[in-house]
Write a protein that holds these residues in place. Structure first.
Motif, PDB file in Angstrom:
ATOM      1  N   ALA A  69     -22.200  70.812  95.958  1.00  0.00           N
ATOM      2  CA  ALA A  69     -23.540  70.935  96.546  1.00  0.00           C
ATOM      3  C   ALA A  69     -23.561  72.098  97.533  1.00  0.00           C
ATOM      4  O   ALA A  69     -24.612  72.458  98.053  1.00  0.00           O
ATOM      5  CB  ALA A  69     -23.929  69.655  97.263  1.00  0.00           C
ATOM      6  N   ARG A  76     -26.565  62.217  95.932  1.00  0.00           N
ATOM      7  CA  ARG A  76     -25.312  62.993  95.984  1.00  0.00           C
ATOM      8  C   ARG A  76     -24.790  63.354  94.597  1.00  0.00           C
ATOM      9  O   ARG A  76     -24.263  64.445  94.395  1.00  0.00           O
ATOM     10  CB  ARG A  76     -24.250  62.246  96.796  1.00  0.00           C
ATOM     11  CG  ARG A  76     -23.845  60.900  96.230  1.00  0.00           C
ATOM     12  CD  ARG A  76     -22.813  60.230  97.119  1.00  0.00           C
ATOM     13  NE  ARG A  76     -22.572  58.866  96.663  1.00  0.00           N
ATOM     14  CZ  ARG A  76     -21.774  58.002  97.272  1.00  0.00           C
ATOM     15  NH1 ARG A  76     -21.135  58.364  98.365  1.00  0.00           N
ATOM     16  NH2 ARG A  76     -21.604  56.784  96.808  1.00  0.00           N
ATOM     17  N   GLU A 115     -25.017  71.340  90.903  1.00  0.00           N
ATOM     18  CA  GLU A 115     -24.546  72.424  91.776  1.00  0.00           C
ATOM     19  C   GLU A 115     -25.713  73.161  92.445  1.00  0.00           C
ATOM     20  O   GLU A 115     -25.738  74.377  92.536  1.00  0.00           O
ATOM     21  CB  GLU A 115     -23.655  73.413  90.999  1.00  0.00           C
ATOM     22  CG  GLU A 115     -22.484  72.717  90.321  1.00  0.00           C
ATOM     23  CD  GLU A 115     -21.426  73.674  89.782  1.00  0.00           C
ATOM     24  OE1 GLU A 115     -21.169  74.689  90.436  1.00  0.00           O
ATOM     25  OE2 GLU A 115     -20.879  73.383  88.710  1.00  0.00           O
ATOM     26  N   GLU A 116     -26.681  72.349  92.902  1.00  0.00           N
ATOM     27  CA  GLU A 116     -27.851  72.922  93.591  1.00  0.00           C
ATOM     28  C   GLU A 116     -27.621  72.936  95.089  1.00  0.00           C
ATOM     29  O   GLU A 116     -26.926  72.076  95.616  1.00  0.00           O
ATOM     30  CB  GLU A 116     -29.070  72.031  93.348  1.00  0.00           C
ATOM     31  CG  GLU A 116     -29.858  72.347  92.117  1.00  0.00           C
ATOM     32  CD  GLU A 116     -30.935  71.300  91.880  1.00  0.00           C
ATOM     33  OE1 GLU A 116     -31.253  71.083  90.714  1.00  0.00           O
ATOM     34  OE2 GLU A 116     -31.449  70.694  92.868  1.00  0.00           O
ATOM     35  N   ILE A 147     -22.586  68.196 100.874  1.00  0.00           N
ATOM     36  CA  ILE A 147     -23.919  68.447 101.417  1.00  0.00           C
ATOM     37  C   ILE A 147     -23.846  68.781 102.908  1.00  0.00           C
ATOM     38  O   ILE A 147     -24.535  69.681 103.388  1.00  0.00           O
ATOM     39  CB  ILE A 147     -24.838  67.237 101.117  1.00  0.00           C
ATOM     40  CG1 ILE A 147     -25.149  67.223  99.608  1.00  0.00           C
ATOM     41  CG2 ILE A 147     -26.120  67.298 101.931  1.00  0.00           C
ATOM     42  CD1 ILE A 147     -25.811  65.977  99.091  1.00  0.00           C
ATOM     43  N   HIS A 180     -26.564  63.895  91.946  1.00  0.00           N
ATOM     44  CA  HIS A 180     -27.433  64.944  91.417  1.00  0.00           C
ATOM     45  C   HIS A 180     -26.956  66.324  91.872  1.00  0.00           C
ATOM     46  O   HIS A 180     -26.815  67.235  91.066  1.00  0.00           O
ATOM     47  CB  HIS A 180     -28.875  64.704  91.883  1.00  0.00           C
ATOM     48  CG  HIS A 180     -29.794  65.874  91.660  1.00  0.00           C
ATOM     49  ND1 HIS A 180     -30.508  66.038  90.492  1.00  0.00           N
ATOM     50  CD2 HIS A 180     -30.080  66.951  92.432  1.00  0.00           C
ATOM     51  CE1 HIS A 180     -31.201  67.162  90.564  1.00  0.00           C
ATOM     52  NE2 HIS A 180     -30.968  67.736  91.738  1.00  0.00           N
ATOM     53  N   TYR A 181     -26.710  66.457  93.180  1.00  0.00           N
ATOM     54  CA  TYR A 181     -26.322  67.777  93.698  1.00  0.00           C
ATOM     55  C   TYR A 181     -24.931  68.181  93.226  1.00  0.00           C
ATOM     56  O   TYR A 181     -24.659  69.357  92.996  1.00  0.00           O
ATOM     57  CB  TYR A 181     -26.432  67.802  95.229  1.00  0.00           C
ATOM     58  CG  TYR A 181     -27.863  67.892  95.686  1.00  0.00           C
ATOM     59  CD1 TYR A 181     -28.562  69.092  95.600  1.00  0.00           C
ATOM     60  CD2 TYR A 181     -28.542  66.774  96.154  1.00  0.00           C
ATOM     61  CE1 TYR A 181     -29.883  69.177  95.981  1.00  0.00           C
ATOM     62  CE2 TYR A 181     -29.859  66.844  96.541  1.00  0.00           C
ATOM     63  CZ  TYR A 181     -30.535  68.045  96.452  1.00  0.00           C
ATOM     64  OH  TYR A 181     -31.857  68.129  96.825  1.00  0.00           O
ATOM     65  N   PRO A 225     -28.698  71.936  98.692  1.00  0.00           N
ATOM     66  CA  PRO A 225     -29.506  70.759  99.085  1.00  0.00           C
ATOM     67  C   PRO A 225     -30.539  71.052 100.170  1.00  0.00           C
ATOM     68  O   PRO A 225     -30.524  70.427 101.238  1.00  0.00           O
ATOM     69  CB  PRO A 225     -28.442  69.782  99.589  1.00  0.00           C
ATOM     70  CG  PRO A 225     -27.373  70.663 100.157  1.00  0.00           C
ATOM     71  CD  PRO A 225     -27.374  71.929  99.330  1.00  0.00           C
TER      72      PRO A 225
END
Lengths: 261, 386
Positions: free
Chosen positions: B205, B28, B35-36, B83, B30-31, B38
């Motif tokens: 995310a 979590r 701002e990628e 997410i 990381h995203y 998922p």
């Protein structure tokens, strides 16, 4: 391609308590789970089914409550489940367990492949998988990390070694045990969970699998457990302080003193 | 509290929890940071059959209704409020189809959405038309077998990643609220483009972009319902989807509460856990009570909607969203307070929860708009009695 997966329900802890009088594992009050290595076996079997349109049967030997492990396997994509359960099986060692499972497999179905996890996290013997194959008189490979190819009467696998891997070809039917490198197990799906709730589980007793009385349970077990204990924690070693030169000198003299160099 | 859920509902919660704890929790941060979008986690949800929980079984879904959606969103959002939005915003974009599309349109779009093969998005908001949807400038002109669509939508969740878009545009600008129509657009249609990606405070995310229609040719079969019925479809959609936003808020709040209780039990000051101080205890008690009250309101609203398909639930939906979102902001703020200085540090999860919570008081109608809806319903009910 029809695959049988042999699983074991184990306590959800790596620090298993041992009953000092009987030398067996204490299971009371501990949550039970599918042996983690068996999850890779289930996943690999389901993947083979998805590629080849066969059926996957999951089988376990254990007390009646092991049914929950079988239902969880169904939620992860397995088609049929078999519970091999009888008071007469209690206390079986790896030989008697291998015999019992082999008898159950003879009873239930035709199969192309049997998959087991490499070992169970409670007993850690890694013997039952190969033992079952020996009892059934089929080829087996342990520690498989990849199935390169599988087709009727033929499979090619990679066996994990300490320094690399072996590539092994063999005829089917056969048995493999798998390591965790082989795949990432999926979570159950909602449909799988619905199926698992409704699924009929085949119950097999000693009589139904035509087991010889002298080959099962504690009486059929050639291994006699004399004592089970947790090894004492490792003691701290010797620490040598000082400048690098002093340390080297002390070390060499100690090694010489112990006649190790 | 025991809500007497069915075995099926418990199963959905159990599965959503597994995905949240085993798959989402480790990634979590990381995203949020990167701002990628998922996608790997959307695939996990799809494999677990969670993408279609609210879609009827005849279209490949699980048929668990708004209640099913709410339970899944809450559970996912306990771990990450951003997410889960890939799924929640897809539901928002899918409701116009569920509510008003014809059989052919349903058969064409719903099975792939239910299977998680396609995501959806909802295009109503424009730069000059937020709460006041009738101020929209996007327009669709009928030319033979097609409508020619022009205009820009903004703040569209899932834009660029989704394949299916339910979009609103004026087909008869002279008729105001009755001149708006709803269309299904597909990614890749000529003249349908995506604008800049917004940088947001929270739910990072999740992707938020503009939709740009530049003489976009939309086949007339893609009109949902009748011309001029767009606003009614949009209102019905928001009635159905607001409990989803409320569930997102509830999940975030419940997640923050859990973190706060755990922290208060383990953080020692003055030689004792801070959970032993009444100042902290009273904060936790208020948080827990508000979270439970929000849950009651949302579950009851969802059950009411599932029991009366087609009946408008504007007041109850607005109440759920208003209350749960305001609770989420309060509870997450207090969770940060209980964590003290650590709560403000990104290494700890609660500052993100506080950032994620804020959006729930804003989108699909601000808290003030929810109050307007509730008050309007009260006035209508009162007037109807006489």
């Amino acid at each position: 391609m029809n695959v049988i997966v042999c699983i074991k329900q184990v306590p959800n802890t790596t620090n298993v308590q041992i009953d000092s009088t009987t030398g067996t594992l204490k299971r009371e009050g501990v949550e039970s789970i599918i042996n983690p290595f068996d999850e890779y076996a289930i996943e690999e079997a389901v993947r083979i089914k998805e590629r080849t349109n066969g059926k996957v049967t999951v089988l376990t030997m254990g007390p009646p409550q092991a049914e929950s492990a079988l239902r969880e396997a169904i939620a992860r994509g397995v088609d049929n489940a078999v519970l091999v359960s009888d008071r007469a099986f209690a206390g079986a060692d790896t030989w008697a367990t291998s015999y019992t499972i082999a008898q159950a497999i003879r009873t239930i179905a035709e199969y192309d492949l049997i998959i087991c996890g490499k070992q169970a996290t409670d007993g850690d013997t890694a013997q039952v998988g190969p033992g079952v194959a020996e009892m059934l008189d089929i080829p087996h490979v342990a520690y498989v990390k990849k199935i390169e190819e599988i087709k009727p009467n033929y499979m090619k696998v990679e066996r994990m070694m300490e320094d690399g891997y072996d590539i092994i070809e063999m005829p089917l039917p056969a048995l493999i045990t798998v390591v965790k490198e082989i795949n990432t197990p999926r979570l159950p799906s909602l449909r799988g969970m619905m199926n698992s709730k409704k699924a009929q589980i085949l119950q097999l007793t000693a009589e139904k699998i035509k087991a010889e009385k002298d080959n099962i349970g504690l009486t059929g077990s050639p291994t006699q457990v004399m004592k089970v204990f947790s090894p004492p924690p490792r003691q701290g070693g010797m620490k040598i302080d000082g400048s690098p030169e002093e340390v080297a000198e002390t070390l060499v003299s100690k090694l010489k003193g112990s006649q190790l160099v | 509290m025991d809500y007497f859920l069915t075995d099926e509902q418990k199963m959905m919660i159990d599965l959503a929890r597994k995905i949240a704890r085993e798959k989402i929790k480790p990634v979590r941060e990381h995203y949020d940071e990167k701002e990628e979008f998922p996608w790997p986690l959307v695939e996990e949800m799809a494999k677990a059959d969670l993408c279609g929980v609210y879609i009827p079984q005849e279209y490949g879904g699980f048929g668990a209704g708004v209640m099913g959606l709410v339970l899944v969103i809450e559970e996912l959002c306990k771990v990450d409020g951003g997410i889960a939005l890939a799924l929640a915003a897809t539901a928002l974009g899918t409701f116009p189809i569920l509510i008003a599309a014809n059989e052919e349109q349903k058969k064409k779009y719903l099975p792939e959405i239910a299977a998680g093969k396609k995501l959806a998005a909802f295009g109503l908001t424009e730069p000059e038309a937020g709460s006041d949807a009738t101020a929209m400038r996007s327009h669709a002109k009928k030319e033979g077998d097609h409508y020619i669509l022009n205009g820009t939508k903004c703040f569209i969740t899932n834009a660029g990643e989704a394949d299916v878009y339910t979009v609103f545009a004026k087909t008869n600008p002279d008729r105001g609220a009755r001149g708006i129509s709803c269309f299904i657009l597909e990614k890749g249609m000529p003249g349908f483009e995506f604008g800049k990606k917004e940088k947001k405070m929270g739910i990072r995310a999740s992707v938020t972009r503009e939709l740009i229609f530049n003489n976009c040719k939309v086949p007339k079969e893609n009109l949902i319902g009748k011309e001029g019925h767009g606003l009614i479809i949009a209102q019905g959609t928001l009635d159905a989807s607001r409990p989803g936003v409320a569930a997102q808020a509830l999940g975030i709040a419940a997640g923050a509460l859990e973190e706060a209780v755990d922290y208060a039990r383990t953080r020692v000051q003055y030689g004792q856990p801070i959970a032993s101080f009444q100042g902290i205890q009273h904060m936790l008690a208020d948080m827990a009570t508000e979270v439970e009250a929000a849950r009651c309101l949302i579950y009851q609203t969802a059950k009411m909607m599932d029991a009366n398909p087609g009946k408008r639930t504007t007041k109850e939906s607005a109440m759920s969203k208003l209350y749960a979102s305001e609770v989420a902001v309060r509870v997450t703020t207090n969770a940060v307070q209980i964590f003290g200085g650590y709560g403000y540090i990104r290494e700890y999860p609660v500052e993100k929860m506080m950032r994620d919570a804020k959006i729930t008081t804003l989108y699909e109608g601000t808290s003030q708009i929810q109050k307007n809806e509730i008050a309007l319903s009260l006035i209508k009910e009162s007037a109807g009695k006489k």
